[in-house]
Scaffold this active site. Structure first.
Site, PDB file in Angstrom:
ATOM      1  N   GLY B  23       0.836  -1.187   0.000  1.00  0.00           N
ATOM      2  CA  GLY B  23       0.000   0.000   0.000  1.00  0.00           C
ATOM      3  C   GLY B  23       0.870   1.236   0.000  1.00  0.00           C
ATOM      4  O   GLY B  23       1.608   1.477   0.950  1.00  0.00           O
ATOM      5  N   LEU B  24       0.831   1.993  -1.084  1.00  0.00           N
ATOM      6  CA  LEU B  24       1.678   3.176  -1.206  1.00  0.00           C
ATOM      7  C   LEU B  24       0.838   4.429  -1.436  1.00  0.00           C
ATOM      8  O   LEU B  24       1.123   5.258  -2.285  1.00  0.00           O
ATOM      9  CB  LEU B  24       2.697   2.992  -2.332  1.00  0.00           C
ATOM     10  CG  LEU B  24       3.737   1.887  -2.107  1.00  0.00           C
ATOM     11  CD1 LEU B  24       4.611   1.719  -3.339  1.00  0.00           C
ATOM     12  CD2 LEU B  24       4.589   2.193  -0.876  1.00  0.00           C
ATOM     13  N   GLY B  25      -0.238   4.542  -0.662  1.00  0.00           N
ATOM     14  CA  GLY B  25      -1.024   5.784  -0.667  1.00  0.00           C
ATOM     15  C   GLY B  25      -0.278   6.845   0.126  1.00  0.00           C
ATOM     16  O   GLY B  25       0.937   6.760   0.316  1.00  0.00           O
ATOM     17  N   ALA B  29       3.557   6.307   1.403  1.00  0.00           N
ATOM     18  CA  ALA B  29       4.598   7.246   0.964  1.00  0.00           C
ATOM     19  C   ALA B  29       5.165   7.990   2.166  1.00  0.00           C
ATOM     20  O   ALA B  29       6.372   8.233   2.250  1.00  0.00           O
ATOM     21  CB  ALA B  29       4.012   8.233  -0.041  1.00  0.00           C
ATOM     22  N   LYS B 219     -12.115   1.757  16.470  1.00  0.00           N
ATOM     23  CA  LYS B 219     -11.021   2.139  17.362  1.00  0.00           C
ATOM     24  C   LYS B 219     -11.369   1.841  18.814  1.00  0.00           C
ATOM     25  O   LYS B 219     -10.541   1.366  19.592  1.00  0.00           O
ATOM     26  CB  LYS B 219     -10.701   3.617  17.175  1.00  0.00           C
ATOM     27  CG  LYS B 219     -10.235   3.955  15.756  1.00  0.00           C
ATOM     28  CD  LYS B 219     -10.310   5.458  15.501  1.00  0.00           C
ATOM     29  CE  LYS B 219      -9.849   5.834  14.100  1.00  0.00           C
ATOM     30  NZ  LYS B 219     -10.138   7.249  13.778  1.00  0.00           N
TER      31      LYS B 219
END
Lengths: 446, 446
Positions: B23-25, B29, B219
């Site tokens: 996952g490179l959202g 990043a 959460k």
């Protein structure tokens, strides 16, 4: 992955962790009470039982509200460091040197882990102790030394570990915060509020360390070391207490939209010859919408600003036997879990040795308050000094007789400018017979 | 003492910890940027270098503002779980099931540690994943899944570990808090404020999970499990969103000395047949002097009340790539240090399985708001229902035309009493043609 030891502990394959406690005051008794009250829960979380095996204190017979008859007794607390039935020594004696330090050294010499609530000892001798722990592969933990029950040592050591911190600051002394917020609520002056605080147990018989800011300075030096990866440098914490703060100052601050709090603050600044550490404890004007403004009574709060985390706030009871015991036992549980490592978040050899920063270059808005003789020309003299020191005045209030002791107060807020200029202006007025006392200079935190 | 592994790591005797990121959202990043920006500091604190070796995402070519050419690429992210050059898989894909869950299972099957920011997956499958981690002696960490950059998972797991918590509650959804505090500041209504929040990036195109309280419930279930030592029970979180809150309600609350916040709250209560877990997410009236009242914008805050620690507050940015990356990398550093253990603070087998509590017995003060037809007898009908349900009214305000859409609003605050009575009163009014809409019922937190 090196996780097996932790897991084997957690899966209950290990023997109890055996504790020797030195010092059975309210905190020591609180630790024993906590270990009893939450015994099962603690064993589940620690992955093993935690057993007190030996204790030491000044008087054996004293009634402490807890039963110590099941524990071995040592008249000489230092002996706890060499007992075969002790894995971790818990030092709750206090004092930067003397018996506490002797015991701590003995604990490491004897191959024990050490948990301490002793901010003075850690601030003065933390590097020596951490080196000893490192050399022996032993635990040194001191969550209870900073901000009582607030897990801020863990918060900086584990919580913000990925961050370059830009700033660590907060309210680290409950006595001062109780006094200042009580003055705020009652309009009473410092002296009478201190007496009341002593009567209520919020201030000690000898409150010097608290009201002079020394206690906060101890805690700040510890937080700065963890937060910035620098060597402990308690000696260079610039410290001003709250004794000079008057009811009239709090009233002026309120009128301007501020409260007064004793703020401990550390950051690293780039001076001409490289990065320097700035550590200061001083009363400040805090804007009413700042997260530290609502912090009242003996509550503590710490703000840590990281380059990725942003601004984090940790708040809670800054003292008391319950909160302090909570922090001490949390450290013991960490050790039982095998979560042990560099006390200051990185190995001692890698802590940077920065000199103290010169604060003069900082830009600040400042609150100044003068007590003056009520006669012509006084305001002209003060404002001339400001002009000559290049201090730009944002607002000025002269408060006539009827204030404290019928003196005349002149209070002003400067525009943002170099601290050095304000210091220079105060210097220019030094010895002026227009002034009836030392000027009060408080920085403004917005 | 089982500390040697940690120390050997800290003293730099170990090889780099190798990371595979799925996952490179913006968060992925952000993690890469953080590991680069703070590289030396992180290596010092982790005791070893942390190296990204492989990555996977949907599109390889996409410009993300970070250089990924130095990392191996996997088109199938699941393959990260079996790469020989990966020690820890970082899951930043999101979604409670699907690829994220498949990858997480593959990571444990491949003997990797797992760091995830995926609150939905942990809330739904946390027990299964923790069992797999336990069985393999592997790390499972999810600090970033709760409250963004605030180290509250560590705060409960390590900070309050000595305590029986009495209550955990807080503001866990930044989108709702942004909307409510913006409505407070502007007087605007929900719908237009949501649109503005979407334009500013504070709310997603499909905001359902946020505004309906589902995200906060995810959460809360995670915090309750750590805080109370109970099995995850997301299914039984009673959740109410903020859609029904009107500008007029916020104005009424303000007039009464309260603000409106979406509060997630968990505690354990003793029911007739033993301890039960109460988990709720709902808008509440919060007294202006409560520590949660000043929390505004996308900020999150969690209060944990322990039987020894007292009331602790953790506050900070609840989202954003920087804060979330800070939490992800803090978990990675923990693993590099060897600080790995039960993800939910105790072994899965020891987590208690409590059923959901029946809230009806709780004593609360309540704010009720009715929208009614402007005609004789309406107030009599409402107040009669209150009387018949044994609800005692503390104050009542009827707000005539000129309010929302010229409707008539009747708002009241009750004295403290059983929640069930208020529910009963609302039931009695159900279907009454005096009411033009669903009543709004908000508990009061003082």
């Amino acid at each position: 992955m090196q996780t097996t030891t932790n897991w084997s502990a957690l899966l209950g394959n290990t023997s109890p962790l055996r504790i020797g406690i030195a010092g059975l005051g309210t905190v020591g008794a609180g630790v024993i009470r906590l270990l009893e009250t939450n015994r099962e829960l603690i064993a589940a979380r620690a992955g093993r039982a935690i057993e007190v095996t030996a204790v030491s204190a000044r008087e054996r017979g004293k009634d402490r509200g807890v039963d110590i008859s099941g524990f071995a007794w040592e008249d000489d607390m230092t002996a706890l460091g060499s007992r075969q039935d002790v894995d971790v020594v818990v030092e709750l004696v206090g004092g930067s040197d003397g018996p506490a330090l002797t015991l701590s050294r003995a604990a490491f010499a004897g191959g024990k882990g050490l948990v301490t609530a002793n901010k003075a000892m850690v601030a003065h001798h933390g590097l020596e102790l951490a080196k000893a722990a490192e050399a022996g592969g032993l635990a040194l933990k001191f969550e209870a030394a900073v901000a009582g029950g607030i897990p801020v040592v863990k918060g900086l050591r584990e919580g913000t570990s990925a961050n370059q911190l830009t700033k660590v600051y907060g309210i680290l002394n409950g006595t001062c915060n109780y006094i200042l917020t009580t003055m705020e609520a009652t309009g009473a002056d410092f002296a009478e509020t201190l007496v009341e605080a002593q009567a209520l147990g919020y201030a000690e018989a000898d409150p010097t360390f608290d009201i002079e800011g020394v206690d906060a300075a101890h805690k700040l030096a510890i937080l700065a070391t963890i937060g910035f990866g620098v060597e402990l440098d308690f000696a260079n914490v610039v410290t001003t207490g709250i004794v000079a703060v008057r009811a009239a100052d709090i009233a002026q601050a309120d009128a301007l939209g501020f409260v007064i709090r004793l703020i401990a603050e550390a950051d690293v600044q780039q001076d001409a010859d490289g990065p320097k550490l700035l550590q200061r404890v001083r009363p400040c004007l805090v804007a009413k919408n700042h997260p530290l403004a609502p912090v009242d009574g003996p509550t503590n709060a710490v703000v840590a600003e990281g380059n990725f985390s942003g601004r984090l706030l940790f708040q809670g009871p800054g003292a008391g036997d319950g909160p302090t015991a909570s922090a001490v036992v949390a450290d013991i549980i960490d050790i039982a879990r095998g979560d042990v490592g560099a006390p200051f978040s990185m190995p001692i050899a890698q802590l940077a040795s920065l000199g103290p920063a010169q604060p003069g270059g900082r830009m600040e808005r400042t609150y100044l308050r003068f007590t003056v003789n009520d006669r012509p020309g006084v305001l002209a003299e003060i404002t001339a000094a400001m002009r000559d020191a290049n201090v730009s005045i944002e607002s000025l209030i002269q408060k006539g007789r009827g204030g404290d002791d019928g003196e005349v107060l002149v209070a002003m807020v400067t525009h943002e400018g170099p601290e050095a200029n304000v210091a220079r202006a105060v210097e220019l007025l030094d010895g002026s017979d227009s002034l009836t006392g030392e000027p009060l200079v408080l920085p403004i935190i917005a």
